[in-house]
Design a protein around this motif. Structure first.
Motif, mmCIF file in Angstrom:
data_model
loop_
_atom_site.group_PDB
_atom_site.id
_atom_site.type_symbol
_atom_site.label_atom_id
_atom_site.label_comp_id
_atom_site.label_asym_id
_atom_site.label_seq_id
_atom_site.Cartn_x
_atom_site.Cartn_y
_atom_site.Cartn_z
ATOM 1 N N ARG A 204 -23.176 15.496 13.981
ATOM 2 C CA ARG A 204 -23.869 15.178 12.738
ATOM 3 C C ARG A 204 -24.883 14.053 12.926
ATOM 4 O O ARG A 204 -25.538 13.633 11.967
ATOM 5 N N LEU B 51 -23.786 20.659 16.691
ATOM 6 C CA LEU B 51 -22.499 20.411 16.036
ATOM 7 C C LEU B 51 -22.333 18.940 15.659
ATOM 8 O O LEU B 51 -21.660 18.615 14.687
ATOM 9 N N ALA C 215 -28.229 21.081 12.184
ATOM 10 C CA ALA C 215 -27.137 21.991 12.555
ATOM 11 C C ALA C 215 -27.591 22.835 13.750
ATOM 12 O O ALA C 215 -28.212 22.310 14.674
ATOM 13 N N SER C 216 -27.372 24.146 13.710
ATOM 14 C CA SER C 216 -27.682 24.973 14.888
ATOM 15 C C SER C 216 -29.168 25.196 15.116
ATOM 16 O O SER C 216 -29.545 25.820 16.110
ATOM 17 N N TRP D 64 -18.288 29.699 14.623
ATOM 18 C CA TRP D 64 -17.800 28.397 14.183
ATOM 19 C C TRP D 64 -16.668 28.555 13.180
ATOM 20 O O TRP D 64 -16.238 27.611 12.561
ATOM 21 N N TRP E 130 -18.933 14.621 18.278
ATOM 22 C CA TRP E 130 -18.154 15.761 17.787
ATOM 23 C C TRP E 130 -16.896 15.252 17.096
ATOM 24 O O TRP E 130 -16.222 14.342 17.590
ATOM 25 N N ASN F 293 -22.015 27.492 20.844
ATOM 26 C CA ASN F 293 -22.165 26.061 21.117
ATOM 27 C C ASN F 293 -21.914 25.699 22.574
ATOM 28 O O ASN F 293 -22.586 24.831 23.141
ATOM 29 N N LEU G 26 -23.519 23.534 8.927
ATOM 30 C CA LEU G 26 -22.463 22.538 8.997
ATOM 31 C C LEU G 26 -22.061 22.248 7.557
ATOM 32 O O LEU G 26 -22.767 22.651 6.620
ATOM 33 N N THR G 27 -20.975 21.546 7.370
ATOM 34 C CA THR G 27 -20.617 21.154 6.013
ATOM 35 C C THR G 27 -21.752 20.321 5.414
ATOM 36 O O THR G 27 -22.151 19.300 5.975
ATOM 37 N N LEU H 197 -19.337 28.863 7.503
ATOM 38 C CA LEU H 197 -19.569 28.599 8.912
ATOM 39 C C LEU H 197 -20.135 29.826 9.588
ATOM 40 O O LEU H 197 -19.895 30.952 9.152
ATOM 41 N N ASP I 163 -12.315 19.056 15.040
ATOM 42 C CA ASP I 163 -12.868 20.368 15.384
ATOM 43 C C ASP I 163 -12.405 20.878 16.750
ATOM 44 O O ASP I 163 -12.601 22.051 17.061
#
Length: 510
Positions: free
Chosen positions: A373, A371, A81-82, A506, A163, A322, A436-437, A502, A167
Motif C-alpha cells: 500500500r 500489493l 494496486a495492480s 488475490w 506487505w 503477484n 486492493l481494499t 479481489l 496476507d
C-alpha cells in the motif's frame, strides 16, 4: 552411474512536458474531437456518490498525438494496486527482452547433485518429474552425497517491504525464490493445493496435498457434516509455520473443496518435490537435502527452460500474478546490477519507466506487483507509459498480455473476462485492472467509433462501499462509443464477479 561424495557435505513520440502530460496544440480544449461532449459525459459518470471524498484520477489521451482529452486530477498521487504491474512488465520487456527464459539445471560434482534455479515460476511437479527422468536417463542410480538446492540467483528475502503479514498465507502473497514450484496451470508459485473431501457424517474429512510433499504438514480437525448442511471449513497456515490447520465441517456428498495456501520456504518445497521425483525414477539420494551453491566446474546433466517472456506475460498480466511480478523485479536486478534483489531491481524498473517519458519524481515503487500500500503513481504517469510503450519493438507482445473486456477465455479476458459484456467495449478495451481494499484501477487502450486509439487511466482511492468498477466500465464504454451511462442492474464489484473485491489470483479462500 554412481555419484560419489568427495568430501563434506527509446525514442519517444510527441512532446512530453513535466508530469508526463503532452502539450495541447494552441487553442485545443480537452475533450475536443470526440463525439459528443466528453467532459460533460465523464463528469456526470464521476458524480457517483461513492466517489465523494475519494481520490479520483482520470486521464484520457489520444494515442497518436498524446493530446490530453480529459483530465480529472491526473497529477494526484494515488495507490495503483495492480496497475503497478504496468511499469514492472514494461521494464521486463525492455531490459530482459521478449525472448527471456528462466533456466533450471541439475548438475553433479563431488558426489552431490545440484538443483539450481533462476526464478522459474512455471515449474510444476511434472517439470521436476521430467528433470528427474532426464537424470535417470543419464544412468544415475545413486547419489552418495547430498541433494543441494541452489537458489542463490536471488537473495534470501522472500517478501517485499510493505506487505501485510495477514496476507502471507494466501496465494496472492506467496514467497519469492529462485527455486519454486507451482501447483497449477495459473502458476501460483510457492503455494500448495489443499484438497478436502467429505467421508461419512461425524468422521474426519480426507485431506490431500498437490503436489505431494513432506515439507507441509496437515493438522486435520475438520469433520464431515450432514448431507445438505453448509460447509464451515477453515484452512489456515500460521506465518513461520508449514503446518496447515483445517477446522470446521464439510457436508457428506459435497464436491471436494480445493484451497491454495502458501508454503514457507519455497526452495525446500521445490527440492522436496524434485527428490520425490528422483526416487520415483529409481534414483536414490543417500545424503540430506540442503541449500547451497553449485560449485564451479559442476557438470550439467539436465536442463529445463521456461516459455519466453512474450508468452509468460499472458498469465502474468491477464491473471495479475503477484509472484511473477516480484520474480521479474529480481531478475531485472540480476541483469542490471548482478544482484537478484528488490533493492537492485526496483530502481531499474523506475529508471526504465523514466526512459518511457514517466516523471519518476511522481512515482514510488516498493514492490513490483502493487500489493504494497506504499506504492504511489498518478493517472497521468500511467497514461504516459501506456502511450510511449507503443513506440517500442516489444509493444505487440506486451499489448497482447493485457486483459480484454468481455472475453471469457481466461488467457484472453483475464481479470476483464466478465466485464463490459454486450457493450461497445467488449473485445475492444485492452487494459490492466487493479484491486486492493479501498483501491481500484483500470488503465489501457480503447478504439473509438472513428477507429482512433485512445489511452485511458482511471484510479480511485478511498471510495465508499464496494469497489466502483462499474464506474470504470462506464468510462471505458463511453470512450468506445457506447452509452455514457450503463444500467447498474448488476453492479460489478470486482474483477471476476464473485463479490469479494479481489482479483482472481488475490481471492482469499475461506
Amino acid at each position: 552411474m554412481i555419484i560419489r561424495s568427495l568430501g563434506a557435505a527509446v525514442v519517444l513520440a510527441g512532446s512530453v512536458i513535466a508530469g508526463g502530460a503532452t502539450a495541447l496544440p494552441a487553442g485545443a480544449a480537452p475533450g475536443e474531437g470526440l463525439a459528443g461532449d466528453l467532459k460533460s459525459d465523464l463528469d456526470a459518470i464521476l458524480k457517483d456518490s461513492r466517489l465523494k471524498g475519494a481520490k479520483v484520477g482520470v486521464v484520457v489521451r489520444d494515442a497518436q498525438s498524446g493530446r490530453v482529452l480529459y483530465d480529472r486530477n491526473g497529477g494526484g498521487k494515488v495507490m495503483p494496486a495492480s496497475n503497478n504491474k504496468l511499469p514492472t512488465s514494461a521494464a521486463a520487456f525492455g531490459i530482459l527482452g521478449a525472448g527471456y527464459r528462466f533456466r533450471t539445471t541439475v548438475s553433479t560434482k563431488g558426489g552431490n547433485l545440484y538443483l539450481k534455479g533462476t526464478g522459474d515460476t512455471t515449474m510444476r511437479a511434472s517439470d521436476y518429474d521430467r528433470l528427474a527422468a532426464s537424470v535417470a536417463g543419464k544412468g544415475v542410480k545413486e547419489v552418495r552425497g547430498d541433494l543441494v538446492a541452489d537458489d542463490t540467483w536471488f537473495d534470501a528475502d522472500r517478501v517485499p517491504d510493505g506487505w501485510d503479514p495477514a496476507d502471507l498465507q494466501y496465494a496472492y502473497a506467496a514467497q519469492t525464490s529462485a527455486l519454486t514450484v507451482s501447483p497449477n496451470a495459473d502458476f501460483d508459485a510457492g503455494s500448495i493445493d489443499v484438497t478436502v473431501a467429505a467421508t461419512r457424517p461425524g468422521r474426519p474429512v480426507r485431506v490431500g496435498l498437490r503436489p505431494a510433499t513432506g515439507v507441509v504438514k496437515i493438522d486435520n480437525r475438520a469433520t464431515t457434516g450432514a448431507a445438505g448442511s453448509p460447509s464451515t471449513l477453515a484452512v489456515k497456515r500460521r506465518n513461520g509455520s508449514n503446518t496447515i490447520r483445517i477446522t470446521g465441517r464439510h457436508p457428506a456428498g459435497a464436491p471436494k473443496a480445493s484451497v491454495l495456501r502458501t508454503v514457507a520456504g519455497p526452495t525446500r518445497y521445490a527440492a522436496d518435490v524434485f527428490r520425490r521425483a528422483l526416487k520415483a525414477h529409481g534414483v536414490r539420494v543417500a545424503g540430506r537435502t540442503e541449500r547451497g551453491r553449485t560449485p564451479a566446474g559442476a557438470e550439467t546433466i539436465a536442463t529445463r527452460t521456461s516459455m519466453p517472456l512474450s508468452q509468460l506475460a499472458k498469465p502474468f498480466m491477464k491473471l495479475s500474478n503477484n509472484v511473477m511480478a516480484e520474480t521479474l523485479v529480481k531478475a531485472i536486478g540480476r541483469k542490471v546490477r548482478g544482484k537478484g534483489t528488490w533493492a537492485a531491481g526496483l530502481p531499474a524498473v523506475t529508471a526504465y519507466a523514466g526512459r518511457l517519458g514517466v516523471d519518476t519524481s511522481q512515482v514510488a515503487m516498493t514492490d513490483g506487483s502493487g500489493l504494497a500500500r506504499s506504492n504511489r503513481t498518478t493517472a497521468m504517469q500511467l497514461s504516459t507509459l501506456l502511450r510511449n510503450a507503443r513506440e517500442q519493438a516489444w509493444f505487440p507482445a506486451w499489448y497482447a498480455s493485457l486483459p480484454v473486456a468481455g472475453k471469457p477465455d481466461r488467457l484472453v479476458g483475464g481479470t476483464l473476462a466478465k466485464r463490459m459484456k454486450g457493450t461497445a467495449a467488449e473485445g475492444n478495451v485492452h487494459a490492466k485492472t487493479g484491486t486492493l481494499t479501498g483501491v481500484t484501477a483500470l488503465s489501457g487502450y480503447v478504439e473509438d467509433p472513428d477507429g482512433r486509439t485512445l489511452i485511458f487511466s482511471t484510479v480511485f482511492n478511498g471510495y465508499s462501499g464496494s469497489a466502483p468498477k462499474d464506474i470504470e466500465d462506464e468510462i471505458a464504454v463511453r470512450l468506445a462509443g457506447g452509452s455514457p451511462v450503463l444500467r447498474r442492474t448488476t453492479p460489478t464489484t470486482d474483477d471476476d464477479g464473485d463479490g469479494d473485491g479481489l482479483e482472481p489470483t488475490w481471492r482469499r479462500s475461506r
